[in-house]
Design an enzyme around this catalytic site. Sequence first.
Site, PDB file in Angstrom:
ATOM      1  N   LYS A 128       0.871  -1.181   0.000  1.00 35.40           N
ATOM      2  CA  LYS A 128       0.000   0.000   0.000  1.00 35.40           C
ATOM      3  C   LYS A 128       0.899   1.220   0.000  1.00 35.40           C
ATOM      4  O   LYS A 128       2.031   1.158   0.491  1.00 35.40           O
ATOM      5  CB  LYS A 128      -0.901   0.019   1.244  1.00 35.40           C
ATOM      6  CG  LYS A 128      -2.136   0.870   1.098  1.00 35.40           C
ATOM      7  CD  LYS A 128      -3.229   0.175   0.321  1.00 35.40           C
ATOM      8  CE  LYS A 128      -4.373   1.102   0.003  1.00 35.40           C
ATOM      9  NZ  LYS A 128      -5.511   0.387  -0.602  1.00 35.40           N
ATOM     10  N   ASP A 168      -6.861   4.326  -4.826  1.00 38.87           N
ATOM     11  CA  ASP A 168      -7.587   4.136  -3.550  1.00 38.87           C
ATOM     12  C   ASP A 168      -8.224   5.503  -3.278  1.00 38.87           C
ATOM     13  O   ASP A 168      -8.403   6.297  -4.226  1.00 38.87           O
ATOM     14  CB  ASP A 168      -6.624   3.689  -2.439  1.00 38.87           C
ATOM     15  CG  ASP A 168      -7.349   3.279  -1.156  1.00 38.87           C
ATOM     16  OD1 ASP A 168      -8.024   2.246  -1.163  1.00 38.87           O
ATOM     17  OD2 ASP A 168      -7.271   4.005  -0.145  1.00 38.87           O
TER      18      ASP A 168
HETATM   19  P1  NDP Z   1     -13.121   7.568  -3.030  1.00 39.62           P
HETATM   20  O1  NDP Z   1     -12.059   8.571  -2.761  1.00 39.62           O
HETATM   21  O2  NDP Z   1     -13.650   7.403  -4.396  1.00 39.62           O
HETATM   22  O3  NDP Z   1     -14.388   7.830  -2.068  1.00 39.62           O
HETATM   23  C1  NDP Z   1     -14.258   7.837  -0.691  1.00 39.62           C
HETATM   24  C2  NDP Z   1     -15.615   8.165  -0.099  1.00 39.62           C
HETATM   25  O4  NDP Z   1     -15.545   8.017   1.310  1.00 39.62           O
HETATM   26  C3  NDP Z   1     -16.047   9.576  -0.358  1.00 39.62           C
HETATM   27  O5  NDP Z   1     -17.443   9.625  -0.412  1.00 39.62           O
HETATM   28  C4  NDP Z   1     -15.518  10.314   0.866  1.00 39.62           C
HETATM   29  O6  NDP Z   1     -16.204  11.511   1.154  1.00 39.62           O
HETATM   30  C5  NDP Z   1     -15.778   9.295   1.935  1.00 39.62           C
HETATM   31  N1  NDP Z   1     -14.821   9.494   3.041  1.00 39.62           N
HETATM   32  C6  NDP Z   1     -13.473   9.534   2.957  1.00 39.62           C
HETATM   33  N2  NDP Z   1     -12.933   9.778   4.164  1.00 39.62           N
HETATM   34  C7  NDP Z   1     -13.961   9.899   5.014  1.00 39.62           C
HETATM   35  C8  NDP Z   1     -14.065  10.147   6.389  1.00 39.62           C
HETATM   36  N3  NDP Z   1     -12.973  10.343   7.155  1.00 39.62           N
HETATM   37  N4  NDP Z   1     -15.283  10.163   6.915  1.00 39.62           N
HETATM   38  C9  NDP Z   1     -16.376   9.939   6.158  1.00 39.62           C
HETATM   39  N5  NDP Z   1     -16.356   9.713   4.850  1.00 39.62           N
HETATM   40  C10 NDP Z   1     -15.163   9.697   4.297  1.00 39.62           C
HETATM   41  O7  NDP Z   1     -12.540   6.196  -2.461  1.00 39.62           O
HETATM   42  P2  NDP Z   1     -12.978   4.723  -2.795  1.00 39.62           P
HETATM   43  O8  NDP Z   1     -14.442   4.644  -3.016  1.00 39.62           O
HETATM   44  O9  NDP Z   1     -12.052   4.210  -3.814  1.00 39.62           O
HETATM   45  O10 NDP Z   1     -12.591   3.977  -1.430  1.00 39.62           O
HETATM   46  C11 NDP Z   1     -13.515   3.840  -0.344  1.00 39.62           C
HETATM   47  C12 NDP Z   1     -13.034   2.730   0.571  1.00 39.62           C
HETATM   48  O11 NDP Z   1     -12.942   1.515  -0.173  1.00 39.62           O
HETATM   49  C13 NDP Z   1     -11.644   2.938   1.197  1.00 39.62           C
HETATM   50  O12 NDP Z   1     -11.632   2.332   2.463  1.00 39.62           O
HETATM   51  C14 NDP Z   1     -10.741   2.156   0.254  1.00 39.62           C
HETATM   52  O13 NDP Z   1      -9.544   1.757   0.887  1.00 39.62           O
HETATM   53  C15 NDP Z   1     -11.646   0.966  -0.047  1.00 39.62           C
HETATM   54  N6  NDP Z   1     -11.301   0.229  -1.247  1.00 39.62           N
HETATM   55  C16 NDP Z   1     -11.290   0.828  -2.478  1.00 39.62           C
HETATM   56  C17 NDP Z   1     -11.003   0.087  -3.600  1.00 39.62           C
HETATM   57  C18 NDP Z   1     -11.084   0.664  -4.961  1.00 39.62           C
HETATM   58  O14 NDP Z   1     -11.001  -0.110  -5.929  1.00 39.62           O
HETATM   59  N7  NDP Z   1     -11.307   1.960  -5.129  1.00 39.62           N
HETATM   60  C19 NDP Z   1     -10.611  -1.335  -3.499  1.00 39.62           C
HETATM   61  C20 NDP Z   1     -10.736  -1.880  -2.162  1.00 39.62           C
HETATM   62  C21 NDP Z   1     -11.028  -1.101  -1.104  1.00 39.62           C
HETATM   63  P3  NDP Z   1     -15.494  12.918   0.890  1.00 39.62           P
HETATM   64  O15 NDP Z   1     -15.643  13.158  -0.592  1.00 39.62           O
HETATM   65  O16 NDP Z   1     -16.255  13.870   1.725  1.00 39.62           O
HETATM   66  O17 NDP Z   1     -14.054  12.779   1.310  1.00 39.62           O
END
Ligand code: NDP
Length: 449
Positions: A128, A168
């Site tokens: 990571k 991510d």
């Molecule tokens: P994005 O950046 O596309 O979206 C993240 C989302 O989570 C946004 O809506 C964001 O809101 C919200 N968020 C982030 N930080 C916080 C916080 N501290 N409190 C509340 N909401 C929060 O990321 P992904 O969708 O790619 O990733 C989401 C999760 O999935 C993570 O845990 C990531 O590690 C996991 N993941 C992702 C993969 C992928 O293929 N993308 C694969 C496997 C796991 P805001 O816009 O307000 O920040």
Amino acid sequence: MLKSDYLQSVYAQVTTRDPDQREFHQAVLEVLESLDQIIERRPEYQQKGIVETFVEPERVISFRVPWVDDQGKVQVNRGYRVQFSSAIGPYKGGLRFHPTVNLSILKFLGFEQILKNSLTGLPMGGAKGGSDFNPKGKSDNEVMRFCQSFMTELSRHIGQFVDVPAGDIGVGAREIGFLFGQYRHVRGTYAAGVLTGKGLSFGGSLVRTEATGYGLCYLTQEMLKTMRNDSFEGKTVVISGSGNVAIFATEKATQLGGKVVALSDSNGFIHDPEGIKLEIVKDIKLGHRGRIKEYADRVPGSTYTEGFRGIWNIPCDIALPCATQNEIDGEIAKVIVRNGAMAVAEGANMPCRPEAIQAFQSGGILFAPAKAANAGGVATSGLEMSQNSMRYAWSFEEVDRRLRGIMVNLFHNIYDTAEEFGKPGDLVVGANVAGFLKVADAMLTQGLI
Ligand code: NDP
């Protein structure tokens, strides 16, 4: 608490060595608790020091990332890559750009990634990386200059047979494009397999964008079918987040007959009892990087509430936390149980605290942990690497079919493993043990220690 003296000593070493790395401790402890089920049956792991080796990253790289903002001022961020394990394949895992990024978070994510990648059945090690850079509010040019500086250093440490990063939080198609462009530039080579999540015009795979959210729903569907003889059909679904994972989980859950009624971002959540209109969410989030609040202004009958945790007060049958780590604590979990949910599957990495998982399991709710439930993203990255090696591109249907097959097999692997090791229905134990056994046996066979 850990039963095995050996595992207790491994955990004590982890916490003493890096006392401030709380997220990493949490991830390690959860896995060690599962290994308590197998350690007596496999004394060679202790004799050969497998577990203490397994919890220590092979390599941690930290570097400065200087870049110039639109006002001409120099900004300096910190970049990292945690190359945790290459026992079963090249290091593989995403890059996160978010102000909260630190070594504890990246070590927890890299550690989880080892087991997740192992569960996909594909030959990928665990890693990571990322930076405390915040892409939010930055211009495209600023993001480009940051990505170029970040990759100038990272490029020395990665390669299609060495370490293959992906996106991510905060790293989507735009960032991957800039990172790939800079890699090509500084290395003078077109090695498409060095990054995954690439654009379709330069070696990306169809379905990679959708893969984590789709895979989450495929696994959840298989869990409902196998363990409850049920499905998404007619179920109310609450999904946190509104990023990549949340959006495509919403799409697939809806296609499978569920009704998604809520989404969130870090400021608050929307509730649409009629079912979320995904095209509007896509327009807001993917179209102009807007805030989820805008949905309530555009859709009559929907509401927006400040504070992202309140989303879990909305009753649902299926809860899919897809935002970030440690979002659901014991108290929130009790609300979800009280409201009558039947299943929780983690789309984000470690969104549920240990007390929450305990509350779900003791409340009789099906629970699928992240390293299994969100493995569809990295599995499809593995399929992207395969296509890059073949210099060929499969159709959407072909990749989707393979993704679904991987998630169904993964579910049965962890379900059967839980049963084999005396914890039927406990998919946390099943995922940790099944993921670990493959890596540990590779370490033993290769004499890595
Ligand atoms: P994005 O950046 O596309 O979206 C993240 C989302 O989570 C946004 O809506 C964001 O809101 C919200 N968020 C982030 N930080 C916080 C916080 N501290 N409190 C509340 N909401 C929060 O990321 P992904 O969708 O790619 O990733 C989401 C999760 O999935 C993570 O845990 C990531 O590690 C996991 N993941 C992702 C993969 C992928 O293929 N993308 C694969 C496997 C796991 P805001 O816009 O307000 O920040």
